[in-house]
Design an enzyme around this catalytic site. Structure first.
Site, short mmCIF file in Angstrom:
data_model
loop_
_atom_site.label_atom_id
_atom_site.label_comp_id
_atom_site.label_asym_id
_atom_site.label_seq_id
_atom_site.Cartn_x
_atom_site.Cartn_y
_atom_site.Cartn_z
N HIS A 183 40.68 18.45 15.76
CA HIS A 183 40.97 17.00 15.89
C HIS A 183 42.37 16.68 16.91
O HIS A 183 43.33 17.21 16.55
CB HIS A 183 41.59 16.61 14.28
CG HIS A 183 40.44 16.56 13.31
ND1 HIS A 183 39.53 15.65 13.26
CD2 HIS A 183 40.05 17.67 12.57
CE1 HIS A 183 38.49 15.74 12.10
NE2 HIS A 183 38.83 17.27 11.75
N LYS A 191 28.08 15.82 14.68
CA LYS A 191 28.64 15.90 13.34
C LYS A 191 28.29 15.10 12.16
O LYS A 191 28.15 14.01 12.58
CB LYS A 191 30.32 15.58 13.71
CG LYS A 191 31.13 15.89 12.53
CD LYS A 191 31.40 17.37 12.31
CE LYS A 191 32.10 17.53 11.02
NZ LYS A 191 33.20 18.02 10.79
N HIS A 200 36.58 23.91 16.04
CA HIS A 200 36.83 22.34 15.14
C HIS A 200 38.09 22.27 15.17
O HIS A 200 39.06 22.56 14.72
CB HIS A 200 36.34 22.97 13.58
CG HIS A 200 36.40 21.68 12.77
ND1 HIS A 200 35.33 21.36 11.77
CD2 HIS A 200 37.30 20.76 12.57
CE1 HIS A 200 35.78 20.46 11.15
NE2 HIS A 200 36.98 20.07 11.67
N HIS A 242 30.16 18.48 7.71
CA HIS A 242 31.22 18.64 6.64
C HIS A 242 30.43 18.48 5.14
O HIS A 242 29.92 17.89 4.66
CB HIS A 242 32.00 17.40 6.78
CG HIS A 242 33.08 17.51 5.67
ND1 HIS A 242 34.51 17.46 5.86
CD2 HIS A 242 32.98 17.22 4.34
CE1 HIS A 242 35.33 17.39 4.77
NE2 HIS A 242 34.30 17.17 3.68
N ASP A 278 40.32 23.26 12.42
CA ASP A 278 40.44 22.14 11.80
C ASP A 278 41.81 21.45 11.80
O ASP A 278 42.40 20.82 10.77
CB ASP A 278 39.98 22.13 10.22
CG ASP A 278 39.63 20.94 9.78
OD1 ASP A 278 39.53 19.75 10.43
OD2 ASP A 278 39.26 20.66 8.63
N HIS A 302 34.51 24.48 8.33
CA HIS A 302 35.73 24.58 7.28
C HIS A 302 35.22 25.33 6.00
O HIS A 302 35.44 24.47 4.90
CB HIS A 302 36.69 23.86 7.53
CG HIS A 302 35.97 22.47 7.26
ND1 HIS A 302 34.99 21.93 6.08
CD2 HIS A 302 36.15 21.16 7.83
CE1 HIS A 302 34.68 20.87 6.31
NE2 HIS A 302 35.46 20.51 7.24
N1 OTD Z 1 40.14 17.68 6.88
N2 OTD Z 1 41.71 16.21 7.50
C1 OTD Z 1 40.92 15.54 8.72
C2 OTD Z 1 39.59 16.23 9.06
C3 OTD Z 1 39.36 17.21 7.94
O1 OTD Z 1 37.03 17.55 6.95
C4 OTD Z 1 37.73 17.64 8.06
O2 OTD Z 1 37.12 18.01 9.11
C5 OTD Z 1 41.46 14.61 9.54
O3 OTD Z 1 42.58 14.10 9.19
O4 OTD Z 1 40.80 14.16 10.29
C6 OTD Z 1 41.37 16.97 6.65
O5 OTD Z 1 41.84 17.32 5.65
ZN ZN Z 2 38.05 18.75 10.24
ZN ZN Z 3 35.32 18.27 7.52
#
Ligand code: OTD
Ligand code: ZN
Ligand code: ZN
Length: 346
Positions: free
Chosen positions: A16, A100, A14, A137, A248, A175
Site C-alpha cells: 500500500h 484485486k 502486496h 483478500h 502488506d 496475506h
Molecule cells: N490490511 N490495512 C490495509 C489493508 C490491508 O487487507 C489488507 O490488504 C490498509 O490500511 O490499506 C490492513 O490491515
Molecule cells: Zn493489503
Molecule cells: Zn487484504
C-alpha cells in the site's frame, strides 16, 4: 563476526503506497530495497479502470526520488461494475499485472468491493482466458463468523467454489494468516499461490492483546493463534514456489492508529528485509530467503527476476531502525518486532 548474504533484488507482491504526501513519504522506504511492488488499488476512491491505474502509476513515478529505481506493478480494484474489456485492454498494454478482489467491507477501503460474486463472473472468465491473476483478500464478511475464523471460512465458502467455477483462473491468496490458508495454497499447482507478510511471521494474537492493547500490531487479516504463525513460518521457509513475500505494508498516521476506533495496518516497508533475514536465520533457512523474496513471485507472475542484488549484513550490535517515518500528515510508526535485530541491508 559479520555475516553477509547477497540475494537477487527482492520484490514486494502486496504493498500500500497511498497517494499525495503519504505516497512521497513512504515510497523511498520500499524503493530503497525492492525492485518492484504490486500496488494495492484501495485508494479513496479506488483504482477501478485502466485509465485510473495509468494515472496512479504516473503519480507514483513522479514521487520517486531521482536516484532510485523502482517499478510499480499496477492492479485494478474489482467492482460489480468492472468492464471485462477494460481489464483486458489494461492487461494487454502491459500496465496492469493483477486484479484485486475485496469482499465488500472486509478491510480498509473495501466498501466498493464485491457482494454478489455472480456479477463479476464475466470479468473472472476473461481473466482466466488471458492469464491475468486475481489477488484475493480472503475473509468472509458475515457478521456471524468470528473474526479469527473468517479466512478459513472464506476458503470453503467462497474461494474454492469460485476456483472450481472458473477453470484456469490464476489466484493469489493475499496475506495468508492461517494453517488452513497455507495448506490450501499448495493445492492448485502453478495457478495458485499465497503471499505472506513479514509481520504475520513475527506476531500472534497475544502480541496485540496481552498486557494492554497494541494498536500498531492491529492489521487485517488479524494475527491468529501461535500455531498458525508457526504454520506460516514453515510455509515461508519451505522453499515451495507457491509462497512469496507480500509485505502488506500499510501506512497510517499514529493519530489514525491510536484512537477509539483505530485503523488496521502494520507499516513494515522500512525494516522488512532485515526482519526476514532474522526470521529465516532463526529457522535455519537463510538459503530459502532469496526464493521467498526474489524468485517465487516473478515465477508466478511470469516476469523476469530483478537484474540487481542486495546484500544483507549481520552485525554484532543491534540495528537501530527509525521508530517513525515523518510525513506532512503526521508520523507513521515503523513495525517493532519486539526483539533485537542484527541484520541490515548494506
Ligand atoms: N490490511 N490495512 C490495509 C489493508 C490491508 O487487507 C489488507 O490488504 C490498509 O490500511 O490499506 C490492513 O490491515
Ligand atoms: Zn493489503
Ligand atoms: Zn487484504
Amino acid at each position: 563476526m559479520t555475516q553477509s548474504l547477497t540475494i537477487t533484488r527482492p520484490d514486494d507482491w502486496h504493498l500500500h503506497l497511498r497517494d499525495g504526501d503519504m505516497l512521497r513519504a513512504v515510497l523511498p522506504e520500499t524503493a530503497r530495497h525492492f525492485g518492484r511492488a504490486i500496488i494495492m488499488p484501495n485508494l479513496v476512491p479506488p483504482v477501478v479502470t485502466g485509465e485510473q491505474a495509468g494515472a496512479y502509476r504516473d503519480r507514483i513515478l513522479s514521487a520517486l526520488p531521482e536516484d532510485m529505481m523502482f517499478e510499480p506493478l499496477m492492479t485494478l480494484y474489482l467492482t460489480e461494475d468492472t468492464d471485462p474489456e477494460d481489464v483486458a485492454a489494461a492487461h494487454a498494454s502491459g500496465l496492469v499485472k493483477a486484479v484485486k478482489l475485496y469482499p465488500a467491507g472486509a478491510t480498509t477501503n473495501s466498501a466498493s468491493g464485491v457482494r454478489d460474486f455472480d456479477k463479476v463472473r464475466p470479468v473472472l472468465e476473461k481473466m482466466a482466458e488471458i492469464g491475468l491473476p486475481l489477488c484475493v483478500h480472503g475473509e468472509v464478511t458475515d457478521p456471524e463468523i468470528d473474526i479469527f475464523d473468517r479466512e478459513e471460512v472464506f476458503i470453503d465458502r467462497v474461494l474454492d467454489p469460485l476456483r472450481q467455477a472458473t477453470p484456469g483462473l490464476r489466484v493469489v491468496m493475499e496475506h495468508i494468516t492461517t494453517a488452513q490458508g497455507a495448506v490450501y495454497a499448495q493445492s492448485g499447482g502453478s495457478d495458485l499461490a499465497a503471499t505472506i507478510t513479514t509481520h504475520h511471521l513475527i506476531i500472534n494474537r497475544n502480541h496485540i492483546l496481552v498486557g494492554g492493547i497494541k494498536p500498531h500490531y492491529y492489521c487485517l487479516p488479524v494475527a491468529k493463534r501461535e500455531n498458525h504463525r508457526q504454520a506460516l513460518r514453515i510455509a515461508a521457509t519451505s522453499g515451495l514456489p507457491c509462497y512469496f513475500l507480500g509485505t502488506d505494508s500499510a501506512p497510517h498516521t499514529d493519530a489514525n492508529k491510536l484512537q477509539a476506533c483505530g485503523c488496521a495496518g502494520c507499516f513494515t516497508a522500512t525494516n522488512t528485509m532485515a526482519l526476514l533475514a532474522h526470521v529465516f536465520e532463526e529457522d535455519g533457512a537463510l538459503d530459502k530467503l532469496e526464493g521467498f523474496a526474489s524468485k517465487n513471485g516473478p515465477a508466478f507472475y511470469r516476469v523476469p527476476e530483478n537484474p540487481g542484488q542486495i546484500t544483507l549484513v549481520k552485525q554484532d550490535a543491534p540495528v537501530a531502525f527509525p521508530e517513525q517515518i515523518k510525513t506532512p500528515d503526521g508520523p507513521v510508526t515503523v513495525f517493532d518486532p519486539g526483539f533485537a535485530v542484527h541484520w541490515t541491508v548494506a
